[in-house]
Design an enzyme around this catalytic site. Structure first.
Site, PDB file in Angstrom:
ATOM      1  CE  LYS A  58      -2.456  -0.527   3.710  1.00  0.00           C
ATOM      2  NZ  LYS A  58      -1.991  -1.859   4.144  1.00  0.00           N
ATOM      3  NE  ARG A  88      -4.701  -0.776   9.571  1.00  0.00           N
ATOM      4  CZ  ARG A  88      -3.623  -0.370   8.884  1.00  0.00           C
ATOM      5  NH1 ARG A  88      -3.556   0.831   8.382  1.00  0.00           N
ATOM      6  NH2 ARG A  88      -2.626  -1.199   8.692  1.00  0.00           N
ATOM      7  NE  ARG A 111       1.340  -4.662  10.858  1.00  0.00           N
ATOM      8  CZ  ARG A 111       2.487  -4.524  10.183  1.00  0.00           C
ATOM      9  NH1 ARG A 111       3.605  -5.000  10.678  1.00  0.00           N
ATOM     10  NH2 ARG A 111       2.492  -3.914   9.030  1.00  0.00           N
ATOM     11  NE  ARG A 117       5.939  -0.382   9.975  1.00  0.00           N
ATOM     12  CZ  ARG A 117       4.805  -0.400   9.280  1.00  0.00           C
ATOM     13  NH1 ARG A 117       4.727   0.235   8.123  1.00  0.00           N
ATOM     14  NH2 ARG A 117       3.765  -1.041   9.724  1.00  0.00           N
ATOM     15  NE  ARG A 149       6.957  -2.788   5.671  1.00  0.00           N
ATOM     16  CZ  ARG A 149       5.634  -2.664   5.705  1.00  0.00           C
ATOM     17  NH1 ARG A 149       4.978  -2.255   4.643  1.00  0.00           N
ATOM     18  NH2 ARG A 149       4.962  -2.977   6.795  1.00  0.00           N
TER      19      ARG A 149
HETATM   20  P1  ADP Z   1       0.553  -1.716   7.445  1.00  0.00           P
HETATM   21  O1  ADP Z   1      -0.509  -1.332   6.467  1.00  0.00           O
HETATM   22  O2  ADP Z   1       1.732  -2.345   6.791  1.00  0.00           O
HETATM   23  O3  ADP Z   1       0.030  -2.502   8.602  1.00  0.00           O
HETATM   24  P2  ADP Z   1       0.651   1.005   8.524  1.00  0.00           P
HETATM   25  O4  ADP Z   1       1.838   1.875   8.508  1.00  0.00           O
HETATM   26  O5  ADP Z   1      -0.513   1.418   7.670  1.00  0.00           O
HETATM   27  O6  ADP Z   1       1.187  -0.425   8.108  1.00  0.00           O
HETATM   28  O7  ADP Z   1       0.093   0.837  10.022  1.00  0.00           O
HETATM   29  C1  ADP Z   1       0.929   0.460  11.078  1.00  0.00           C
HETATM   30  C2  ADP Z   1       0.104   0.344  12.352  1.00  0.00           C
HETATM   31  O8  ADP Z   1      -0.460   1.632  12.693  1.00  0.00           O
HETATM   32  C3  ADP Z   1      -1.097  -0.581  12.297  1.00  0.00           C
HETATM   33  O9  ADP Z   1      -0.745  -1.936  12.524  1.00  0.00           O
HETATM   34  C4  ADP Z   1      -1.970  -0.005  13.430  1.00  0.00           C
HETATM   35  O10 ADP Z   1      -1.484  -0.395  14.699  1.00  0.00           O
HETATM   36  C5  ADP Z   1      -1.741   1.480  13.293  1.00  0.00           C
HETATM   37  N1  ADP Z   1      -2.760   2.098  12.403  1.00  0.00           N
HETATM   38  C6  ADP Z   1      -2.560   2.572  11.139  1.00  0.00           C
HETATM   39  N2  ADP Z   1      -3.714   3.028  10.606  1.00  0.00           N
HETATM   40  C7  ADP Z   1      -4.674   2.825  11.556  1.00  0.00           C
HETATM   41  C8  ADP Z   1      -6.072   3.054  11.624  1.00  0.00           C
HETATM   42  N3  ADP Z   1      -6.761   3.579  10.586  1.00  0.00           N
HETATM   43  N4  ADP Z   1      -6.735   2.725  12.766  1.00  0.00           N
HETATM   44  C9  ADP Z   1      -6.080   2.215  13.802  1.00  0.00           C
HETATM   45  N5  ADP Z   1      -4.768   1.938  13.811  1.00  0.00           N
HETATM   46  C10 ADP Z   1      -4.061   2.230  12.703  1.00  0.00           C
END
Ligand code: ADP
Length: 223
Positions: free
Chosen positions: A13, A88, A172, A161, A127
């Site tokens: 993404k 999400r 996740r 990360r 990554r």
């Molecule tokens: P990925 O899509 O690879 O999981 P992100 O950088 O989008 O990575 O998100 C990392 C973390 O940040 C998620 O696992 C979650 O804990 C938190 N997070 C991101 N976006 C949201 C959201 N919309 N609602 C709640 N938590 C979020």
């Protein structure tokens, strides 16, 4: 244009979002990046977010929705935006619907990146991100930097990360299945599912085709 990019962790993404937003000259808004900025700055919000991110859980809705509301209120989103990682879950989708209704705007497209779970763990384990610029993303096998550990674009240090550890990735993925997958149904009428398989450029071309911005579309030769 206002676009949502949905997909499990490891689908690419972030990689696609940066390119799509640049191509379309719209803002790339990643809730994950916004939280990581707060964590780096040591804010209270960042400390709260960190606890959840570290455990592979979603950050609580009231925090996440507050962050996104503030970000979407800034004038640079007037030309459009690409949301990466939000909404999400269904509560967040409903909050976004409310924000859009208040500003009398609507979404143009929802792109759902699809990838088999077995590939997710492999992709995420390799990554590496640049400490200087979060949008500089590498993979030790699939898009390796010229010098290991060093960003090709700016010379910044590359790092992994902490939530990319395998146990956290599995959590996740579970959260994605139970909470995020229903968001795709919520936006059913706007959704195009795209295979995240293949080279970065191939996936990007699929995404651009899906929103009518592919090269063939631009030339007016596509149906
Ligand atoms: P990925 O899509 O690879 O999981 P992100 O950088 O989008 O990575 O998100 C990392 C973390 O940040 C998620 O696992 C979650 O804990 C938190 N997070 C991101 N976006 C949201 C959201 N919309 N609602 C709640 N938590 C979020």
């Amino acid at each position: 244009m206002r676009i949502l990019l949905i997909g499990p962790p490891g689908a690419g993404k972030g990689t696609q979002a940066v390119r799509l937003a640049a191509y379309l000259s719209i803002q790339h808004i990643s809730t994950g990046d916004l939280f990581r900025e707060h964590i780096d700055r040591g804010t209270d919000l960042g400390q709260n977010a960190h606890t959840h991110i570290h455990a592979g859980l979603l950050v609580p809705d009231e925090v996440t929705i507050g962050v996104i509301k503030e970000r979407l209120a800034r004038p640079d989103t007037e030309r459009g935006f690409l949301l990466d990682g939000f909404p999400r879950n269904l509560a967040q989708a409903q909050a976004l619907d409310g924000i859009l209704a208040d500003s009398e705007s609507r979404l143009d497209a929802v792109l759902d990146l699809e990838i088999p779970e077995v590939q997710v763990v492999r992709r995420i384990a390799g990554r590496r991100l640049c400490r200087q610029h979060r949008e500089h993303i590498f993979h030790v096998d699939y898009s390796a930097p010229e010098v290991a550990g060093v960003c090709d674009f700016c010379g910044g240090e590359l790092y992994q990360r902490e939530d990319d550890r395998e146990a956290t990735v599995r959590k996740r993925l579970e959260v994605y299945r139970t909470e995020t997958a229903p968001v795709v149904d919520h936006y059913q009428a706007l959704v195009t599912t795209i295979s995240a398989h293949g080279q970065v450029q191939e996936v990007l071309d699929r995404a651009l085709d899906a929103i009518g911005q592919g090269q063939a579309d631009a030339a007016g030769t596509s149906s």
